[in-house]
Design an enzyme around this catalytic site. Structure first.
Site, PDB file in Angstrom:
ATOM      1  CE  LYS A 120      -9.365  -3.204 -39.166  1.00 58.86           C
ATOM      2  NZ  LYS A 120      -8.919  -4.570 -39.290  1.00 58.86           N
ATOM      3  N   GLY A 447     -16.543  -8.443 -22.231  1.00 62.32           N
ATOM      4  CA  GLY A 447     -16.091  -9.841 -22.231  1.00 62.32           C
ATOM      5  C   GLY A 447     -14.736 -10.057 -21.601  1.00 62.32           C
ATOM      6  CG  HIS A 709      -9.908   2.598 -27.590  1.00 58.86           C
ATOM      7  ND1 HIS A 709     -11.265   2.804 -27.547  1.00 58.86           N
ATOM      8  CD2 HIS A 709      -9.718   1.498 -28.335  1.00 58.86           C
ATOM      9  CE1 HIS A 709     -11.875   1.864 -28.263  1.00 58.86           C
ATOM     10  NE2 HIS A 709     -10.958   1.061 -28.746  1.00 58.86           N
TER      11      HIS A 709
END
Ligand code: GLN
Ligand code: ZN
Length: 774
Positions: A120, A447, A709
């Site tokens: 980021k 989830g 990933h």
């Protein structure tokens, strides 16, 4: 260099503009090129057209000095790596064979070589490619792109200023190359890098640049004296060059703090400072250092990273103060407009009254021009704009959307008790054990299950009308049944419904809460050709109806095992939205928390015994400077606890975060008081388990044993080995077995195999633990 004259008209400028185009033409062209349908020539032509259109748009809005070099096919930090020749050894052959393909290989990897790491850009949702530097890095200047784009803008008749990532920030953002010795500090390469910048500055001057902007946002973070010294040295050296354009050193996202006197003293002709949000103290700091006599100050008074209209009166007040503090004052957005969508006028579905509260990049350019005009010719010359601005601000402040008395009364009545579970963890754990009857080392997932092409098609068909709501819901139910059946068969202990109804974990809830608005074209670059459309959190938040109960209970009806309810936490809801700027973030978070708290209560009432509240953004919104962190963590953890504090002791609250680097927020993780936390750990070999244990974390932990990933399937032995590592730090009674993150980007093949291996690994290690204790 001669100082700028004070009499000059205030310039209106920006540091960067959205790259994608009104119809995301850039995304289409780049992805088309990757697939082979678009030629390199056609891609370059699209890019040239977009740059031309952007400059035109800026000039039409009244921007008098446009940026160049901010355009990128993928990322401007990667462009900087190319500019200084910092191509990792593994990509060199590709770059030499073809510059464009080599560039994309660095960004995305190939079959053979891994891409650069992505992370980021400060506390924004933009991701850059991390430079990899080592003691062997030999920098070489390649000013081609910067020079070409400057020449393009000049040829079109614009006054243009190249914008470059500054050398200090470039090095501070880099990480040591894989082959570098441990502890290698890229900043030690500064002396090697500066001559390359000198060369590029000379090239830009030769190409006609009067000014060049060097972005140094890394200097708004806490910096060591050695780092500040490096900055002083860098700008002494670059400032001392004879063959160079004037230098504007830009900072944004926070106050410069200790770096302000360093840059104020440097022999450069201008500074650009942010005066919005957490950077507002720059104003007082600037006065304290005696201003910037004889220098150009570019004042970032229009917030470049949020979408609300400017408050002209407030900005004019700031600008008036600044006039006395510098040789000349120009007006700008606080940072590149890359972080906001292109044009609010495209939001034709939004109520026109509400649309007037929005300023996207194009509107911000006009605001900057208006403020610059007022600065040069007096406030009278913008009387009409000021009146309209006042009216729009008042319409927003007084709107029923913005203020809901019921929500405000409820938020005002919140007490500390509301944000606390009724029993401490040990008593809750006992109640949960009795209620859930889980085995040692329970297995679960985070989830989501694979978002298959079928699901995406169903959603598209629902939107286009090809599928009605009932038909769509049948597809979702079928998916839930399949996901539950698979988990039962695989032998997982705490099941999930798989989140097939959610396109996005924030958008799904934003669409079901009041106070959030959606945009149609509000695309913002996240990385490369990936764009997101963050919701706008515009007003007071409430929950008209349950949001998840139906799907969770449908899943629960298919199985005797517990199904975990799945919510996105208040901090993440804020972090991935454009948030309102008319009240403290903590107040907004509290409203979202209260709405989610009702969802927790309804899930519980419907029989849900385990509820997960995801907070993957908790760490990324941590203020850039440490002095703001305690206050942030206080409201952030408070909002989480307000979400979950009403749950019965026997209801097990989980949370999830997607990263392993949380050393600086261990205390905050503890303060969440969640019963179970799952974290990324597979790639870091369970280091998180050690860190949490070392910090005395007292509750249950699920350090991920499958790195989701990549499509790679971890073997049973590998997952078991990681679990044994976890057991060295966390006792078996408090250790969970789960993947690193949700599975929505994975395919079913690897999902099936990996979860089966994970369950088998848990069984093996469970048996070992039981044998030991027997
Ligand atoms: N529950 C979410 C999922 O499984 C969590 C995603 C995330 O942490 N980013 O997809
Ligand atoms: Zn995650």
């Amino acid at each position: 260099m001669t100082p700028e004259s004070t009499a000059a008209a205030a310039r209106a400028t920006v540091y960067g503009y959205p790259r994608q185009g009104g119809d995301r033409e850039l995304k289409k062209a780049v992805e088309g090129y990757w697939k082979g349908g678009v030629s390199a020539g056609a891609l370059h032509e699209t890019a040239r057209e977009l740059r031309r259109a952007n400059w035109r748009q800026l000039a039409d809005a009244g921007i008098t000095e446009v940026p160049t070099g901010d355009f990128s096919y993928y990322d401007h930090v990667l462009d900087t790596s190319v500019m200084v020749g910092a191509v990792p050894a593994r990509h060199r052959a590709a770059v030499e064979a073809d510059a464009l393909d080599g560039y994309f290989a660095m960004a995305r990897g190939t079959q053979e070589v891994a891409p650069l790491e992505m992370t980021k850009w400060f506390d924004t949702n933009y991701h850059y490619l991390v430079p990899e530097l080592g003691p062997d890095t030999a920098f070489t200047a390649d000013s081609t792109k910067q020079v070409a784009e400057l020449e393009e803008a000049l040829a079109l008749g614009h006054t243009a200023r190249p914008v470059l990532v500054g050398p200090v920030t470039y090095l501070l953002l880099a990480k040591p190359a894989p082959a570098a010795a441990p502890g290698f500090d890229p900043l030690t390469l500064l002396d090697r890098l500066l001559p390359v910048y000198a060369r590029i500055l000379a090239d830009l001057r030769a190409a006609g640049a009067a000014w060049v902007q060097l972005d140094e946002p890394a200097l708004v973070q806490d910096r060591t004296p050695a780092e500040l010294n490096a900055a002083a040295r860098a700008y002494r050296e670059l400032g001392g060059l004879t063959d160079r354009p004037r230098l504007l050193v830009a900072s944004y996202f926070d106050r410069l703090g200790e770096a302000l006197p360093v840059l104020a003293k440097a022999p450069v002709e201008g500074l650009a400072l942010d005066f919005t949000g957490p950077a507002a103290p720059n104003l007082a700091d600037l006065a304290a250092v005696g201003g910037l006599p004889g220098k150009r100050l570019v004042a970032g008074v229009v917030n470049g990273r949020n979408i609300w209209i400017n408050d002209y009166e407030k900005s004019l007040g700031t600008l008036a103060t600044l006039l006395g503090l510098a040789g000349r004052v120009d007006v700008a957005a606080s940072c590149s407009l890359l972080h906001v969508p292109l044009d609010a006028a495209a939001e034709r579905d939004t109520d026109p009254q509400i649309r007037r509260w929005f300023a996207f990049a194009r509107q911000k350019a006009a605001e900057i021009a208006t403020l610059a005009r007022a600065l040069t010719r007096g406030t009278d010359t913008i009387a009409a704009e000021l009146a309209a601005n006042r009216a729009d601000l008042a319409s927003r402040a007084n709107s029923a959307l913005t203020r809901d008395p019921g929500v405000r009364a409820r938020a005002a009545a919140v007490t500390d008790t509301d944000a606390r579970r009724s029993e401490p963890y040990p008593r809750r754990a006992a109640a949960q054990r009795a209620h859930l009857g889980l085995p040692l080392l329970p297995t679960t997932s985070i989830g989501s299950f694979p978002q298959t092409a079928d699901l995406r098609t169903a959603r598209a068909e629902l939107r286009s009308g090809a599928l009605d709501r009932a038909g769509y819901e049948e597809r979702i139910k079928a998916e839930i049944r399949a996901v539950v059946a698979f988990q039962e068969k695989a032998g997982l202990d705490v099941l999930v419904h798989g989140e097939p109804e959610r396109n996005d974990m924030v958008q799904y809830f934003a669409e079901r809460l009041t106070g959030f608005l959606a945009t149609r074209h509000g695309w913002v670059q996240s990385y490369g050709t990936r764009y997101v459309r963050p919701p706008v959190l515009a007003g007071d938040v409430s929950r008209p109806a349950p949001m998840t109960v139906r799907w969770t209970t449908y899943a629960q009806a298919q199985t005797g095992r517990p199904v975990k309810g799945m919510l996105t936490g208040p901090v993440t809801m804020l972090a991935w939205s454009f948030v309102r700027d008319d009240q403290p973030l903590g107040d907004t978070a509290r409203q979202v928390a209260l709405a989610l708290r009702d969802e927790v209560a309804d899930l519980e009432a419907a029989g849900t015994a385990v509820i997960q509240v995801d907070e993957p953004a908790l760490r990324e919104t941590l203020p850039l400077r440490s002095c703001g962190r305690a206050e942030y963590l206080d409201w952030a953890t408070g909002a989480f606890r307000l979400t979950t504090g009403g749950a019965l002791p026997r209801t097990q609250i989980h949370t999830h975060m997607c990263y392993a680097e949380f050393g600086d927020i261990v205390g905050a993780i503890d303060a969440l008081d969640a019963d179970v936390i799952s974290l990324e750990a597979a790639r870091s070999h369970m280091r998180v388990a050690d860190e949490l244990a070392g910090a005395g974390y007292p509750r249950e932990v699920g350090p991920g044993v499958w790195d989701i990933h990549s499509p790679r399937v971890p073997s049973t032995a590998e997952a078991a080995a990681l679990l044994r590592r976890g057991l060295e730090a966390v006792p078996a009674e408090r250790l969970w077995v789960n993947p690193d993150c949700g599975l929505k980007t994975r395919g079913w093949t690897e999902t099936r195999a990996s979860l089966e291996n994970l369950v088998e690994a848990a069984r093996q290690v469970r048996a070992e633990v039981s044998a030991e204790t027997a």
